[in-house]
Design a protein around this motif. Structure first.
Motif, mmCIF file in Angstrom:
data_model
loop_
_atom_site.group_PDB
_atom_site.id
_atom_site.type_symbol
_atom_site.label_atom_id
_atom_site.label_comp_id
_atom_site.label_asym_id
_atom_site.label_seq_id
_atom_site.Cartn_x
_atom_site.Cartn_y
_atom_site.Cartn_z
ATOM 1 N N ILE A 136 0.783 -1.366 -0.005
ATOM 2 C CA ILE A 136 0.064 -0.084 0.070
ATOM 3 C C ILE A 136 0.745 1.377 -0.049
ATOM 4 N N ILE A 137 0.422 2.148 -0.684
ATOM 5 C CA ILE A 137 1.321 3.294 -1.140
ATOM 6 C C ILE A 137 1.426 4.271 0.299
ATOM 7 N N ASN A 138 2.402 4.737 0.648
ATOM 8 C CA ASN A 138 2.541 5.387 1.670
ATOM 9 C C ASN A 138 2.361 7.111 1.156
ATOM 10 N N LYS A 139 0.874 7.360 1.498
ATOM 11 C CA LYS A 139 0.525 8.638 1.084
ATOM 12 C C LYS A 139 1.135 9.775 1.469
ATOM 13 N N PRO A 140 1.759 10.806 0.806
ATOM 14 C CA PRO A 140 1.096 11.266 -0.373
ATOM 15 C C PRO A 140 2.074 10.723 -1.484
ATOM 16 N N HIS A 141 2.841 9.544 -1.374
ATOM 17 C CA HIS A 141 3.762 9.108 -2.443
ATOM 18 C C HIS A 141 3.051 8.667 -3.510
ATOM 19 N N THR A 142 3.810 8.435 -4.655
ATOM 20 C CA THR A 142 3.028 7.936 -5.818
ATOM 21 C C THR A 142 3.548 6.456 -6.300
ATOM 22 N N GLY A 143 4.679 6.073 -5.383
ATOM 23 C CA GLY A 143 5.019 4.772 -5.714
ATOM 24 C C GLY A 143 5.688 4.099 -4.374
ATOM 25 N N ILE A 144 5.287 2.570 -4.319
ATOM 26 C CA ILE A 144 6.319 1.913 -3.296
ATOM 27 C C ILE A 144 6.542 0.607 -3.788
ATOM 28 N N ILE A 145 7.778 0.177 -3.477
ATOM 29 C CA ILE A 145 8.359 -1.068 -4.177
ATOM 30 C C ILE A 145 8.586 -2.048 -2.993
ATOM 31 N N SER A 146 8.311 -3.409 -3.318
ATOM 32 C CA SER A 146 8.785 -4.229 -2.184
ATOM 33 C C SER A 146 9.615 -5.228 -2.967
ATOM 34 N N PHE A 147 10.619 -5.779 -2.013
ATOM 35 C CA PHE A 147 11.660 -6.959 -2.515
ATOM 36 C C PHE A 147 11.266 -8.159 -1.871
ATOM 37 N N HIS A 148 11.001 -9.162 -2.512
ATOM 38 C CA HIS A 148 10.493 -10.360 -1.861
ATOM 39 C C HIS A 148 11.624 -11.368 -1.678
ATOM 40 N N LYS A 149 11.387 -12.642 -1.311
ATOM 41 C CA LYS A 149 12.285 -13.604 -0.923
ATOM 42 C C LYS A 149 12.852 -14.194 -2.457
ATOM 43 N N THR A 150 14.112 -14.344 -2.117
ATOM 44 C CA THR A 150 15.188 -14.643 -3.374
ATOM 45 C C THR A 150 14.833 -16.295 -3.335
ATOM 46 N N LYS A 151 14.929 -16.787 -4.675
ATOM 47 C CA LYS A 151 14.885 -18.365 -4.456
ATOM 48 C C LYS A 151 15.798 -18.632 -5.654
ATOM 49 N N LYS A 152 16.441 -19.980 -5.488
ATOM 50 C CA LYS A 152 17.359 -20.316 -6.680
ATOM 51 C C LYS A 152 16.667 -21.311 -7.650
ATOM 52 N N LYS A 153 16.598 -20.644 -8.721
ATOM 53 C CA LYS A 153 15.868 -21.372 -9.904
ATOM 54 C C LYS A 153 16.710 -21.619 -11.037
ATOM 55 N N PRO A 154 16.220 -22.432 -11.863
ATOM 56 C CA PRO A 154 16.810 -22.564 -13.133
ATOM 57 C C PRO A 154 16.515 -21.510 -14.216
ATOM 58 N N ALA A 155 17.381 -20.952 -14.940
ATOM 59 C CA ALA A 155 17.191 -20.018 -15.643
ATOM 60 C C ALA A 155 18.081 -19.970 -16.901
ATOM 61 N N VAL A 156 17.418 -19.532 -18.079
ATOM 62 C CA VAL A 156 18.060 -19.302 -19.498
ATOM 63 C C VAL A 156 19.175 -18.292 -19.428
ATOM 64 N N ILE A 157 20.647 -18.387 -19.569
ATOM 65 C CA ILE A 157 21.354 -17.266 -19.678
ATOM 66 C C ILE A 157 22.115 -17.290 -21.120
ATOM 67 N N GLU A 158 23.301 -16.884 -21.093
ATOM 68 C CA GLU A 158 23.796 -16.485 -22.501
ATOM 69 C C GLU A 158 24.058 -17.910 -23.059
ATOM 70 N N ASN A 159 23.914 -17.862 -24.195
ATOM 71 C CA ASN A 159 24.104 -19.023 -25.468
ATOM 72 C C ASN A 159 23.004 -19.933 -25.121
ATOM 73 N N ASP A 160 21.738 -19.485 -24.466
ATOM 74 C CA ASP A 160 20.628 -20.597 -24.164
ATOM 75 C C ASP A 160 21.152 -21.635 -23.239
#
Length: 366
Positions: A296-320
């Motif tokens: 929920i935005i901290n009024k009178p701000h126009t934005g708020i960002i939340s950083f959530h749990k970091t998980k180890k996942k398989p991901a596609v990197i360079e060269n596929d």
């Protein structure tokens, strides 16, 4: 008995009834032939007389009773969630007068009805569940102090700002590796400090999120400096101290000030000056867990960002190629009155690019 009267050329065939002497039509003759009955003048029936005098026959009364039983139930406006609560509490939702828009039954109406005990007969067979749920011992905690202020401010923000939340993911593997390298050099910098620096740089590119809406004068005020508020979890509730002029400070200075403000918040020693002038809010809930949320935005701000749990996942990197990476979820809520979804996505893309490539941050150091 009838006798045929020859009709003139082009005329209509008519008949004379021997008993009455009256002229009758072809249709009436056919009726008499088919039924064996003579035409009768309409007369009141015994049933119609009873209706006229207000005395109903048993048949009429039975019909009325049947109609009453088969009448459709009252239409109830209620969300599926509210109906489920009513079922679980054993409350007949058709007996509740809704207080929501257009008479809609809301959750509070169900709870109020169950606790009020308007009628025992107005509940379903499993009404024992409702009785048990309302007769349990309870402990009341007064809504005062910081908790009361938080409740008031959050309600005001949610009721007046049209929130939109954009979700995304960021690969912070390189950032975590870089932080580990700094630790080996006795430089301990929190991940949130990197996040704040990346946010500051992104806000300078997208100033509409470092702003406030002046509704009275119908103006959007864009702030030149970035005073970043950050959520600090305390026993009294969430406090939001602010790092003043974060756009003019290094990551190391941001980390130092954030650590000092967090300690003051947890000890209950924050002063009003520690929480003033913030223009944007960050909230790192990753250490507590949770995949995503809608902050929920901290009024009178126009934005708020939340950083959530970091998980180890398989991901596609360079060269596929497939690799195990550290993926963090991001939730960004913004005021849809001052910005559209396209700007929000561009803002978050800029932030993600900086934290996925942390060395770029040093190109933007104050």
């Amino acid at each position: 008995m009838v006798a045929e009267i020859p009709a003139p050329a082009g005329g209509t065939i008519q008949f004379i009834h021997f008993d009455t002497g009256n002229t009758v039509s072809v249709g009436e003759v056919l009726m008499e032939i088919n039924t064996g009955e003579e035409k009768k003048e309409p007369s009141y029936t015994e049933e119609s007389k009873q209706v006229e005098t207000g005395v109903s026959s048993n048949k009429t009364e039975t019909s009325k009773n049947t109609a009453a039983v088969s009448s459709p139930p009252r239409r109830i406006r209620a969300a599926p969630h509210t109906r489920r609560i009513a079922r679980e509490m054993g409350v007949n939702i058709e007996k509740i007068d809704g207080t929501g828009p257009s008479g809609r039954v809301i959750d509070d109406d169900v709870y109020r009805f169950a606790q009020g005990g308007d009628s025992v007969n107005d509940t379903f067979p499993d009404s024992d569940a409702a009785v048990n749920s309302t007769s349990q011992e309870k402990e009341s905690v007064p809504l005062t102090g910081v908790r009361k202020q938080i409740a008031k401010k959050m309600s005001d923000s949610w009721n007046t700002i049209p929130h939109v939340t954009h979700f995304d993911e960021a690969d912070i593997t390189n950032l975590l590796n870089f932080r580990d390298e700094l630790k080996q050099s006795d430089e301990t910098i929190s991940v949130t400090s990197f996040f704040i620096k990346a946010i500051v740089i992104s806000l300078q590119d997208y100033k509409v999120f470092n702003a406030r809406l002046d509704e009275e004068n119908e103006m959007i005020e864009l702030f030149k400096s970035c005073h970043i508020g950050f959520a600090a979890d305390t026993k009294e509730g969430v406090m939001v101290p602010a790092i003043q002029n974060a756009d003019k400070k290094t990551i190391k200075t941001i980390n130092k000030e954030m650590k000092a403000l967090t300690e003051k918040a947890q000890e209950g020693n924050l002063s009003p000056s520690d929480m003033k002038n913030s223009t944007f809010t960050v909230n790192n809930v990753g250490p507590l867990g949770g995949t995503a949320a809608t902050p929920i935005i901290n009024k009178p701000h126009t934005g708020i960002i939340s950083f959530h749990k970091t998980k180890k996942k398989p991901a596609v990197i360079e060269n596929d190629e497939i690799a195990i990476r550290s993926i963090m979820t991001i939730s960004f809520s913004f005021d849809h009155r001052v910005a559209d979804g396209a700007r929000a996505i561009e803002f978050i893309n800029r932030f993600i690019d900086l934290i996925e490539n942390p060395k770029k941050l040093f190109l933007e150091l104050a």
